[in-house]
Motif scaffolding. Structure first.
Motif, PDB file in Angstrom:
ATOM      1  N   VAL C 145      54.605  39.480  32.289  1.00 31.90           N
ATOM      2  CA  VAL C 145      53.668  39.381  31.159  1.00 31.90           C
ATOM      3  C   VAL C 145      52.287  39.023  31.660  1.00 31.90           C
ATOM      4  O   VAL C 145      51.280  39.540  31.177  1.00 31.90           O
ATOM      5  CB  VAL C 145      54.068  38.243  30.188  1.00 31.90           C
ATOM      6  N   GLN C 146      52.244  38.095  32.623  1.00 26.00           N
ATOM      7  CA  GLN C 146      50.935  37.661  33.111  1.00 26.00           C
ATOM      8  C   GLN C 146      50.257  38.775  33.891  1.00 26.00           C
ATOM      9  O   GLN C 146      49.045  38.965  33.778  1.00 26.00           O
ATOM     10  CB  GLN C 146      51.113  36.407  33.968  1.00 26.00           C
ATOM     11  N   ARG C 148      50.695  41.942  33.364  1.00 25.08           N
ATOM     12  CA  ARG C 148      50.242  42.930  32.386  1.00 25.08           C
ATOM     13  C   ARG C 148      49.008  42.445  31.655  1.00 25.08           C
ATOM     14  O   ARG C 148      48.112  43.235  31.338  1.00 25.08           O
ATOM     15  CB  ARG C 148      51.352  43.217  31.389  1.00 25.08           C
ATOM     16  N   THR C 149      48.982  41.155  31.365  1.00 29.14           N
ATOM     17  CA  THR C 149      47.786  40.595  30.743  1.00 29.14           C
ATOM     18  C   THR C 149      46.582  40.867  31.623  1.00 29.14           C
ATOM     19  O   THR C 149      45.545  41.343  31.151  1.00 29.14           O
ATOM     20  CB  THR C 149      47.959  39.084  30.548  1.00 29.14           C
ATOM     21  N   ALA C 150      46.735  40.565  32.918  1.00 27.38           N
ATOM     22  CA  ALA C 150      45.636  40.804  33.846  1.00 27.38           C
ATOM     23  C   ALA C 150      45.223  42.268  33.813  1.00 27.38           C
ATOM     24  O   ALA C 150      44.041  42.597  33.668  1.00 27.38           O
ATOM     25  CB  ALA C 150      46.045  40.400  35.255  1.00 27.38           C
ATOM     26  N   ASP C 151      46.204  43.164  33.900  1.00 26.00           N
ATOM     27  CA  ASP C 151      45.891  44.596  33.904  1.00 26.00           C
ATOM     28  C   ASP C 151      45.148  44.999  32.644  1.00 26.00           C
ATOM     29  O   ASP C 151      44.164  45.719  32.691  1.00 26.00           O
ATOM     30  CB  ASP C 151      47.186  45.420  33.999  1.00 26.00           C
ATOM     31  N   SER C 152      45.640  44.516  31.495  1.00 28.34           N
ATOM     32  CA  SER C 152      45.070  45.023  30.256  1.00 28.34           C
ATOM     33  C   SER C 152      43.652  44.512  30.042  1.00 28.34           C
ATOM     34  O   SER C 152      42.883  45.136  29.334  1.00 28.34           O
ATOM     35  CB  SER C 152      45.963  44.659  29.069  1.00 28.34           C
ATOM     36  N   PHE C 153      43.293  43.372  30.652  1.00 23.50           N
ATOM     37  CA  PHE C 153      41.921  42.895  30.498  1.00 23.50           C
ATOM     38  C   PHE C 153      41.025  43.325  31.654  1.00 23.50           C
ATOM     39  O   PHE C 153      39.905  42.841  31.784  1.00 23.50           O
ATOM     40  CB  PHE C 153      41.886  41.375  30.341  1.00 23.50           C
ATOM     41  N   GLY C 154      41.546  44.191  32.502  1.00 26.21           N
ATOM     42  CA  GLY C 154      40.689  44.769  33.530  1.00 26.21           C
ATOM     43  C   GLY C 154      40.638  43.990  34.831  1.00 26.21           C
ATOM     44  O   GLY C 154      39.688  44.136  35.594  1.00 26.21           O
ATOM     45  N   TYR C 155      41.649  43.142  35.069  1.00 28.66           N
ATOM     46  CA  TYR C 155      41.685  42.440  36.346  1.00 28.66           C
ATOM     47  C   TYR C 155      42.599  43.218  37.289  1.00 28.66           C
ATOM     48  O   TYR C 155      43.819  43.202  37.139  1.00 28.66           O
ATOM     49  CB  TYR C 155      42.224  41.020  36.193  1.00 28.66           C
ATOM     50  N   ASP C 159      40.940  40.697  42.113  1.00 30.98           N
ATOM     51  CA  ASP C 159      40.733  39.887  40.914  1.00 30.98           C
ATOM     52  C   ASP C 159      42.068  39.401  40.372  1.00 30.98           C
ATOM     53  O   ASP C 159      42.224  38.241  39.998  1.00 30.98           O
ATOM     54  CB  ASP C 159      40.066  40.745  39.837  1.00 30.98           C
ATOM     55  N   ARG C 163      42.831  35.524  40.500  1.00 36.01           N
ATOM     56  CA  ARG C 163      42.604  34.841  39.222  1.00 36.01           C
ATOM     57  C   ARG C 163      43.881  34.659  38.420  1.00 36.01           C
ATOM     58  O   ARG C 163      43.919  33.845  37.506  1.00 36.01           O
ATOM     59  CB  ARG C 163      41.598  35.621  38.401  1.00 36.01           C
ATOM     60  N   VAL C 164      44.901  35.415  38.719  1.00 38.72           N
ATOM     61  CA  VAL C 164      46.134  35.281  37.950  1.00 38.72           C
ATOM     62  C   VAL C 164      47.313  34.889  38.832  1.00 38.72           C
ATOM     63  O   VAL C 164      47.958  33.863  38.613  1.00 38.72           O
ATOM     64  CB  VAL C 164      46.450  36.578  37.171  1.00 38.72           C
TER      65      VAL C 164
END
Ligand code: ADP
Ligand code: MG
Lengths: 252, 264, 254
Positions: C145-146, C148-155, C159, C163-164
């Motif tokens: 999930v984390q 995917r969160t990173a991917d979806s916000f452009g990290y 990065d 950052r994650v």
């Protein structure tokens, strides 16, 4: 098969690169202090008759000490975990002794037990005891409260509950401790041999150094690495077999 | 509406899992629908039918096997700027080492030419907007599930995305919080003219929130029916839910879902 | 209450120790009383023999642990970023980890002499693998999930790693660092015993060989204290670095 290969080739490539670099570098340096890989392998072949019995000595002592540690520390850990006053009494002492590097007791042990088998096994035993003991204590304390309810509803007495419910439930944690102990026992058995030298692979390494046989020494190190890796892998496998139910439930 | 769709889902298929011994499972069969700008679409389907998988495909987080997902006339290859996601597992999608403000700032990565201070200020504003005044400097794990959900929504809004994807955002909160957050979503969608695709297994929620409801079959999933919801706006928890049209649509969708053979 | 219990049990230990000496269960030339040990400790600290040895051992272990932590985490970040690198490197690390650092000492002396280079090499070899392997597996285990969160916000790319993945993995990375800290002390003392000219390990051996048993006990005591302090240092750093995790686990339990 293809997937396996896809995952494995990078490691093999790295290994090959290191060996080639070692071989080529050593040949270019042409110094007696830096034998090429092929020379080390030759040394391994010619010395295998010497190395094999030494490493068996090392493994024998490690195994005896490990067995002793398991036989004594699992029950002790369960007692400490279950009997409050015993825990209160002994746990601070365990916490105090734990950070002491186990090889540091070698000189002390030598005073009482000399440098023979007993001394070395004592040092290894001391080392292997901590992970087993600590995991046994944590494990027995960490059994799920629901299991207590279960054992009470089944009207098991204390011994039955311990044997049928608590021990199996604690086994994964204890096995982790044993695995850590195996690794630690291997590490420290070589160390103990070097400090209390009579025989074993550690002594073989010391002798190689004293007589400037570098290739022989490096061959010994290779053997230790391979044996250590095999023993650890074997225990991982045992763990997987013993605890298949645990791994099955935790990995979804 | 005659505008070009913002999102076109064109005959997509997706299989998951599988290895050397096992064939992959077909999750999405052959599935198509569009979203017009400003629409609020709900996708309903039985649990396990592939709703999350579908949403991950729409977000560009999973690649489709067949067909295409076109967002603003570009076929998706990777997560594009302009699509925000609120994950089903929202409590874990919030980063526990960041306070709520910082979690919202995390969503602003792709904003060009905004200073760090401005991002902070905007994040606080957004948090207050979703009703979290006073909780800006808490960690996500220090606030309730409903509040976490609001942080996740604020974070998705912070990215200023033109399409918001929400995966069962309200499945795990209590009834009162659910109603509150539903109304929050409606007001935010209206205010930002936000196009939303929301996935849910709750038929009433889908009808209450949307202009359109897409009903999915069980696995491998495809569109069973595409229903336009013609209910008066603004919606109201009491009046909308007792509106005759609402009741009629509810019966239609429930009958449709009930007629499905039980999933294997 | 807890402190009181700890104090009681340690006092009990000292009392048993004293009793063993008093009853002469073991020859007191081999087993000095607590008081004699303390006297030797005090004298050694004053004369500088023990205080110097303590400083050397502690600083070696600390520097080695820090260096291995930096290198180990750096390597793990690289292998987290590049999958092929991890596939190449992880098996090598798994293979080298069970190799006893002590086994390398005799051969390393040939190449590196008896000075700081030897200590540095042995310490790095001993501490690197636990840090690296823990960090590598923790970075790999970050919840999808984390990611995917990173991917979806452009990290993407670094990065995402920095950052994650890194913050998410940090609590577990500290487990490796704690192991490395205790191994650092072990490796330092062993190297000093085998090839040293100074440090607590050397004093330990030297005192035993010359039968200055109280001195040996004093050195043993100091080694133990160094271990306690080193562990406390790591825990303090951990509290600062991943305070959120401490808070979160506490709030989950409560
Ligand atoms: N990696 C995978 N491999 C095989 N099956 C999967 C995988 N991921 C999900 N599934 C299956 O796909 C189905 C759809 O999952 P999901 O999209 O999460 O459903 P929903 O969100 O509708 O509940 C589920 O039945 C699940 O078991
Ligand atoms: Mg889902």
């Amino acid at each position: 098969m293809n997937r396996f290969w896809d995952k494995t080739w990078p490691a093999l490539a790295l290994l090959a690169a290191v060996l080639v670099l070692w071989e080529a570098g050593a040949r270019m340096l042409a110094s007696p202090n830096v034998p090429p890989f092929s020379v080390v392998m030759q040394a391994l072949a010619t010395n295998s008759g010497v190395i094999a019995p030494q490493i068996l000595q090392t493994l024998r002592r490690a195994l005896i000490a490990l067995a002793l540690a398991i036989i004594t520390m699992v029950p002790l850990g369960i007692l400490i975990g279950r009997i409050r006053w015993l825990g209160d009494l002994l746990e601070p002492i365990i916490d105090l002794l734990r950070p002491l590097p186990p090889p540091a007791i070698a000189p002390l042990v030598m005073l009482f037990a000399g440098t023979g088998d007993v001394a070395k096994i004592t040092v290894i035993f001391y080392t292997a005891s901590f992970p087993i003991l600590i995991n046994a204590i944590d494990g027995i304390r960490g059994t799920h409260p629901l299991l207590h309810t279960v054992s009470r509803s089944l009207r098991l007495n204390r011994a039955e509950a311990l044997w049928n419910i608590d021990l199996p439930a604690t086994l994964p944690v204890i096995m982790t401790g044993i695995r850590l102990a195996v690794a630690a026992a291997l590490l420290v058995s070589v160390t103990a041999e070097m400090l209390l030298s009579t025989d074993g692979i550690g002594v073989y390494l010391l002798r190689s150094q004293e007589t400037f046989r570098i290739a022989d020494g490096l061959a010994g190190i290779c053997v230790i690495a391979v044996v250590g890796w095999m023993v650890n892998a074997a225990f991982l496998e045992i763990d997987r077999h013993l605890l298949h139910w645990h791994h099955a439930t935790t990995s979804e | 509406m005659t505008t070009a769709p913002i999102l076109t889902v064109d005959h997509i298929g997706k299989a998951l899992g599988g290895d050397a011994r096992k064939a992959p499972t077909q999750i999405i069969g052959d599935l198509s629908f569009d979203a017009e700008p400003g629409e609020f679409i709900s996708v309903v389907g039985p649990s396990g039918c592939g709703k999350t998988t579908l949403l991950m495909c729409l977000a560009g987080l999973l690649k489709v096997d067949t067909g295409s997902v076109v967002f603003e006339s570009n076929a998706l290859q990777a997560p594009p700027p302009g699509i925000g996601v609120v994950f089903q597992d929202y409590s874990r999608s919030l980063l526990p080492w960041r306070r709520n403000v910082a979690n919202v700032v995390f969503g602003m990565k792709r904003l060009q030419g905004v200073s760090e201070a401005d991002k902070q200020a905007r994040a606080r504003e957004l948090l207050q907007h979703v009703g979290l005044r006073g909780f800006e400097d808490f960690y996500p794990w220090q606030v309730s599930g409903g509040m976490q959900q609001r942080v996740a929504i604020a974070r998705a809004l912070a990215a200023q995305s033109r399409l918001l994807l929400l995966d069962e955002p309200l499945a795990a909160v209590d009834a009162q919080t659910r109603a509150d957050v539903q109304d929050l979503l409606l007001s935010l969608a209206a205010e930002y003219k936000q196009t939303c695709v929301l996935v849910t297994h709750d038929v009433e929620e889908a009808l209450y929130l949307s202009n359109r409801v897409v009903v999915l079959s069980q696995r491998p999933t495809r569109v069973l029916r595409n229903i336009t919801v013609d209910l008066p706006n603004p919606r109201d928890q009491l009046r909308t839910r007792s509106h005759p049209e609402f009741l009629r649509l509810r019966e239609e969708v429930l009958t449709l879902i009930k007629s499905l053979p039980k999933a294997h | 209450m807890h402190r009181l219990r700890v104090a009681t049990s340690i006092l009990g230990l000292v009392a048993v120790w004293q009793l063993i000496v008093l009853l002469k269960w073991v020859p007191d030339t081999y087993f000095p009383s607590p008081l004699a040990t303390l006297q030797a400790l005090w004298a050694g600290l004053l004369s500088g023999e023990l205080s110097k040895a303590l400083a050397q051992t502690a600083s070696r272990a600390l520097v080695g642990c820090i260096a291995a932590t930096v290198v180990g985490i750096g390597l793990a970040l690289l292998t987290a970023r590049y999958r092929r690198l991890r596939q190449a490197f992880d098996p090598v690390a798994e293979f080298l980890r069970p190799l006893p650092p002590a086994a390398l000492v005799p051969m390393a002396i040939f190449f590196l002499g008896l000075g700081w280079k030897l200590h540095g090499f042995i310490l790095m070899f001993a501490c690197l693998w636990p840090v690296y392997l823990n960090a590598s597996s923790a970075l790999k285990a970050v919840a999808s999930v984390q990611l995917r969160t990173a991917d979806s916000f452009g990290y993407g790319g670094w990065d995402r790693v920095l950052r994650v993945q890194l913050p998410a993995a940090l609590p577990e990375i500290f487990i490796g660092i704690r192991i490395a800290a205790s191994i650092a002390l072990i490796a330092t003392v062993v190297t000093e015993m085998l090839a040293g000219r100074d440090g607590l390990g050397f004093v330990l051996n030297e005192a035993a060989m010359t039968l200055r048993i109280p001195d040996m006990f004093a050195a043993l005591l100091l080694t133990m204290l160094s271990g306690l302090v080193l562990n406390a240092v790591v825990l303090a750093v951990r509290r600062r670095a991943v305070g959120w995790h401490v808070g979160m686990t506490a709030s989950n339990r409560g």
